[in-house]
Design an enzyme around this catalytic site. Structure first.
Site, short mmCIF file in Angstrom:
data_model
loop_
_atom_site.label_atom_id
_atom_site.label_comp_id
_atom_site.label_asym_id
_atom_site.label_seq_id
_atom_site.Cartn_x
_atom_site.Cartn_y
_atom_site.Cartn_z
N SER A 38 0.81 -1.22 0.00
CA SER A 38 0.00 0.00 0.00
C SER A 38 0.84 1.27 0.00
CB SER A 38 -0.92 -0.02 1.25
OG SER A 38 -1.94 0.91 1.08
N CYS A 42 2.05 6.45 -7.10
CA CYS A 42 1.78 7.66 -7.89
C CYS A 42 2.61 8.85 -7.39
CB CYS A 42 0.29 8.03 -7.82
SG CYS A 42 -0.77 6.66 -8.30
#
Ligand code: FAD
Length: 571
Positions: A38, A42
């Protein structure tokens, strides 16, 4: 129930968290090949410029915290190397201990993502070529730069990731050159929209080559020499790949799961693979294009997260289908924002889908309130008014407009509905007629036949003996540049100077952005001129397409503006 998830980032982590929210008893095991789950993939490019300053900020959740909160068995640095769908087991290689073991499952979720594409270029294997996919990648780029102090870095490919890498390295004070195979950067944009961004890259002194792929890489006196297909040579101390990704499908293929024609893992509407106990989500799967229904690969974080959630729901008996990906995406390029949704014109042409298009350049907020910036917006729509796609380039408020249009597409709204959307307005934020309303008016005028338009690339379709190019801007605006062969009659003088125009000829009108041209076309139509067309988007859409597009060797924007007008004629 025991659920095994392969891949612990966007789709995988989202599936795991949702599964736990739906089922407190399920045993949930996540296998992640890397050291992080996780994490903010980006955000990686922004670490290179120091915009994101600490590595810890990229780690959205540690395996420990994620595991504790959702009661998950997270196994990092453990790679699934084989799936036996008959026995319902996976073989796992532990990269820390070196051991290999078997784990059984009732349901399996594949979210292995995509792998960077390495083009088959002569000499590429002999070089250390950097990619950017995870935290170790960004740290190895950082270390290499700190230790070797490269003078010039080449980025292969001008897609979203390539451009983000280039921008952030430039911001870090490094010299960057982008080498792109196509004649434009940012593939999701159509060419003429990309030309606006080309000029902005020049303003920011990023060197870039278009339509000039690398043929070979050789090593000479301590640096890499790239030979481009044009014969030009580019020297570089470091190469970073940004040429796109391919679905990580090897494991699924080897397990005998069906692979789609795009190379993505084939799934049904409920995200089940060809084995109903195995689900797949994220960059690795073939999805349906929301607009055309065609199979497609659209690797984006939003769809991966949504698919993870839907797959988890389906595993827990909450039946929900995934209805396709629209490709809504956004990128910051220095001071510009570029966003798109739906299909672009290149794709519509390729798929033989009938379409029309319009261009508008509306201010981001009321022009009289300081700081308004134009938003160049291209709208694609079918002859029956269905919205097929939109692209916007500007500095402020681009995200909001594309998000509104993306929502309109999902809601099945038509072009005419865009006119009626009541969007928030006060002078610092928008206009009483928002850019989305304006795009709706302009597109709907075309559909209703109130105005006939022609486009920036269609001048050559008209015989110069049978047509007049009419510039209706003010004379001082024309001094900054006109379309070759045009005559100038400012809009406010048009009614008095009609005699200067031949009614038998096609009148091709243009102004700066298309509005005065529309008014002029109405005047001429009502005065008995039957062959009248207005240039959609006006000179502002046309002009950047005539400029020199690449930026090699590096030179300043001011020089480009003058020399390009001459150059445009020779291209
Ligand atoms: C630099 C960068 C910037 C991006 N920027 C944006 C953006 O701004 N907006 C946007 O929408 N999208 C962006 N993306 C794309 C977005 O990150 C992906 O679409 C999204 O992460 C896909 O999710 P996923 O779960 O399919 O794959 P990923 O998030 O990539 O996760 C896949 C994980 O699976 C693991 N894995 C693979 N095979 C195995 C195996 N056999 N065993 C165990 N583990 C395995 C991998 O190690 C990987 O960590 C960006 C991507 C990158 C790399």
């Amino acid at each position: 129930m025991k659920v095994v998830i392969i891949g612990g980032v966007a789709g995988g982590a989202s599936a795991a968290a949702r599964l736990r929210r739906l089922d407190e008893k399920a045993e949930i095991v996540i296998f992640e090949r890397g050291s992080y789950v996780s994490f903010a993939n980006c955000g990686l490019p922004y670490y290179l410029s120091g915009t994101i300053q600490s590595k810890e900020d990229l780690v959205v959740q540690t395996p420990e915290l994620l595991g504790k909160r959702f009661n998950l068995d997270i196994r990092i640095r453990q790679e699934v190397t084989h799936i036996d769908k008959t026995e319902k087991i996976v073989k796992v290689h532990n990269h820390v201990t070196g051991e290999t073991y078997i784990e059984n499952y009732d349901k399996l979720v594949l979210s292995p993502g995509a792998k960077p594409f390495i083009p088959p270029i002569k000499g590429i294997d002999a070089n250390k070529v950097f990619g950017l996919r995870d935290i170790p990648d960004v740290l190895s780029i950082e270390n290499y730069i700190q230790e070797n102090k490269p003078k010039k870095i080449v980025v292969f490919g001008a897609g979203y990731i390539g451009i983000e890498i280039a921008e952030n390295l430039k911001k870090a004070g490094l010299n960057v050159t982008i080498i792109e195979l196509m004649n434009q950067i940012l593939g999701p944009l159509d060419y003429e929209m990309a030309t606006l961004v080309h000029q902005h890259l020049k303003e920011n002194e990023v060197e870039f080559y278009l339509s000039d792929p690398v043929q070979s890489i050789t090593h000479n006196s301590g640096c890499n020499v790239l030979e481009l297909s044009s014969g030009k040579e580019v020297k570089t101390d470091m190469i970073i790949m940004g040429v796109g990704v391919r679905p990580e499908n090897a494991l699924a293929k080897e397990a005998g799961l069906e692979i789609g024609i795009t190379g993505g893992i084939k799934v049904n509407d409920y995200l089940q693979t060809s084995d109903p106990d195995i689900y797949a989500v994220g960059d690795a799967i073939e999805i349906n294009d929301y607009i055309s229904g065609n199979p497609a690969l659209i690797p984006l974080a939003g769809p991966a997260n949504k698919q993870g959630r839907i797959a988890a729901g389906n595993i827990c008996g909450i039946k929900k289908s995934y209805n396709g990906t629209q490709g809504t995406s956004i990128i910051k390029v220095f001071d510009m924002t570029i966003a798109t949704t739906g299909n672009n014109e290149k794709l519509l042409k390729r798929k033989d889908i009938e379409y029309q298009k319009s261009y508008t350049h509306s201010p981001s907020h009321a022009g009289y309130y300081p700081g308004a910036e134009p938003i160049s917006l291209k709208l694609l729509f079918s002859p029956n008014g269905q919205i097929l796609g939109a692209q916007a380039v500007g500095k402020e408020g681009v995200d909001k407009r594309i998000d509104v249009i993306a929502t309109a597409i999902r809601a099945g709204l038509k072009v005419a509905d865009l006119e009626e959307l009541e969007l928030c307005y006060a002078p610092p934020y928008g206009s009483a007629k928002d850019p989305v309303n304006m795009a709706g008016y302009v597109a709907n005028n075309i559909l209703k036949g109130d105005v006939e338009v022609f486009h920036w690339d269609e001048f050559t379709q008209y015989d110069s003996n049978d047509s007049i190019i009419l510039d209706v801007r003010k004379t001082d605006e024309c001094e900054e540049g006109m379309i070759e062969g045009a005559i100038n009659i400012p809009l406010d003088e048009l009614r008095e100077r009609l005699a200067e125009l031949d009614k038998n000829k096609m009148i091709l009108i243009y102004c700066q952005v298309g509005l005065r041209g529309y008014l002029a076309s109405r005047i001429l139509k009502l005065k008995g001129f039957n062959r009248v067309k207005n240039l959609s988007g006006g000179y502002k859409t046309y002009y950047p397409t005539t400029c020199r597009q690449d930026n090699c060797p590096l030179y300043s924007f001011e020089k480009i503006l003058k020399s390009d007008i001459i150059e445009a004629d020779t291209r």
